[in-house]
Design a protein around this motif. Structure first.
Motif, mmCIF file in Angstrom:
data_model
loop_
_atom_site.group_PDB
_atom_site.id
_atom_site.type_symbol
_atom_site.label_atom_id
_atom_site.label_comp_id
_atom_site.label_asym_id
_atom_site.label_seq_id
_atom_site.Cartn_x
_atom_site.Cartn_y
_atom_site.Cartn_z
ATOM 1 N N TRP A 22 17.885 78.113 38.226
ATOM 2 C CA TRP A 22 17.212 76.747 38.787
ATOM 3 C C TRP A 22 17.090 75.695 37.824
ATOM 4 O O TRP A 22 17.348 74.629 37.940
ATOM 5 C CB TRP A 22 16.020 77.083 39.427
ATOM 6 N N VAL A 23 16.386 76.019 36.683
ATOM 7 C CA VAL A 23 16.543 75.211 35.523
ATOM 8 C C VAL A 23 17.718 74.515 34.862
ATOM 9 O O VAL A 23 17.795 73.410 34.477
ATOM 10 C CB VAL A 23 15.483 75.742 34.405
ATOM 11 N N GLU A 24 18.627 75.627 34.737
ATOM 12 C CA GLU A 24 19.854 75.408 34.232
ATOM 13 C C GLU A 24 20.474 74.164 35.329
ATOM 14 O O GLU A 24 21.194 73.298 34.699
ATOM 15 C CB GLU A 24 20.679 76.379 34.207
ATOM 16 N N LEU A 25 20.421 74.480 36.587
ATOM 17 C CA LEU A 25 21.081 73.663 37.494
ATOM 18 C C LEU A 25 20.431 72.285 37.188
ATOM 19 O O LEU A 25 21.347 71.092 37.370
ATOM 20 C CB LEU A 25 21.018 74.174 38.757
ATOM 21 N N ARG A 26 19.154 72.121 37.272
ATOM 22 C CA ARG A 26 18.551 70.923 37.200
ATOM 23 C C ARG A 26 18.658 69.999 36.045
ATOM 24 O O ARG A 26 19.149 68.957 36.081
ATOM 25 C CB ARG A 26 17.027 70.966 37.392
ATOM 26 N N MET A 27 18.988 70.835 35.141
ATOM 27 C CA MET A 27 19.378 70.270 33.617
ATOM 28 C C MET A 27 20.654 69.582 33.572
ATOM 29 O O MET A 27 21.068 68.640 33.068
ATOM 30 C CB MET A 27 19.100 71.016 32.433
ATOM 31 N N THR A 28 21.586 70.441 34.184
ATOM 32 C CA THR A 28 22.941 69.987 34.308
ATOM 33 C C THR A 28 22.903 68.716 35.085
ATOM 34 O O THR A 28 23.763 67.831 34.866
ATOM 35 C CB THR A 28 23.822 71.038 35.038
ATOM 36 N N ARG A 29 22.342 68.600 36.406
ATOM 37 C CA ARG A 29 22.417 67.610 37.111
ATOM 38 C C ARG A 29 21.905 66.217 36.570
ATOM 39 O O ARG A 29 22.370 65.380 36.609
ATOM 40 C CB ARG A 29 21.658 67.917 38.456
ATOM 41 N N GLN A 30 20.776 66.488 35.688
ATOM 42 C CA GLN A 30 20.406 65.307 35.093
ATOM 43 C C GLN A 30 21.382 64.883 33.667
ATOM 44 O O GLN A 30 21.248 63.713 33.923
ATOM 45 C CB GLN A 30 18.984 65.741 34.040
ATOM 46 N N GLY A 31 22.206 65.598 33.490
ATOM 47 C CA GLY A 31 23.188 65.349 32.170
ATOM 48 C C GLY A 31 24.240 64.208 32.959
ATOM 49 O O GLY A 31 24.562 63.375 32.241
ATOM 50 N N ILE A 32 24.281 64.388 34.199
ATOM 51 C CA ILE A 32 25.305 63.468 34.795
ATOM 52 C C ILE A 32 25.024 62.030 34.723
ATOM 53 O O ILE A 32 25.849 61.251 34.536
ATOM 54 C CB ILE A 32 25.532 63.741 36.543
ATOM 55 N N LEU A 33 23.589 61.856 34.710
ATOM 56 C CA LEU A 33 23.072 60.340 34.453
ATOM 57 C C LEU A 33 23.402 59.929 33.019
ATOM 58 O O LEU A 33 23.072 58.604 32.632
ATOM 59 C CB LEU A 33 21.676 60.435 34.834
ATOM 60 N N GLU A 34 23.817 60.836 32.136
ATOM 61 C CA GLU A 34 24.115 60.447 30.730
ATOM 62 C C GLU A 34 25.300 60.583 30.251
ATOM 63 O O GLU A 34 25.842 60.050 29.169
ATOM 64 C CB GLU A 34 23.132 61.426 29.938
#
Length: 139
Positions: free
Chosen positions: A4-16
């Motif tokens: 779950w944490v990995e998914l959220r961190m990957t999703r945040q990376g889209i903004l960068e």
């Protein structure tokens, strides 16, 4: 939990990424004050949020307590606007599951968002409040 944490961190990376999508959010001031995980955890989250708003593609505004009654008393919602041929999509979670609507039925979401944006602090004022709240929690 790790997945779950990995998914959220990957999703945040889209903004960068090099050509990031535009992200705009209005959050209630209560979000800045609710200490889940304790004051240190909330302060770290707020510092991260303050860092995010420095990006040119991210706008976060705070709806202050002084704005009075919330223009969206039924809760949070999201509006996704994508390039053609994809329609605009509105999304809201309910106790019975998620609801998705496509344009032109997204107009109510858009009007509510516009009302909230008018009542919210500016991006700059919001960034100052977020940073000040983090600083206060860190003392």
């Amino acid at each position: 939990m790790d997945r779950w944490v990995e998914l959220r961190m990957t999703r945040q990376g889209i903004l960068e990424r090099k050509d990031p999508p535009r992200f705009s959010a209005i959050i209630d001031e209560a979000v800045l004050r609710r200490e889940i995980g304790g004051p240190e955890c909330l302060a770290a989250q707020l510092r991260h949020l303050a860092g995010c708003v420095a990006g040119p593609n991210i706008e976060i505004r705070v709806l202050p307590f002084s704005a009075g009654a919330h223009a969206s008393p039924t809760g949070a919602f999201r509006i996704f606007t994508m390039e053609k041929p994809f329609p605009e999509v509105g999304y809201a979670e309910t106790p019975k599951g998620a609801i998705y609507v496509e344009s032109p039925d997204t107009q109510r979401f858009a009007r509510t968002y516009d009302e909230l944006r008018e009542l919210a602090l500016t991006s700059e004022e919001s960034a100052e409040l977020i940073s000040a709240t983090a600083e206060k929690l860190s003392r």
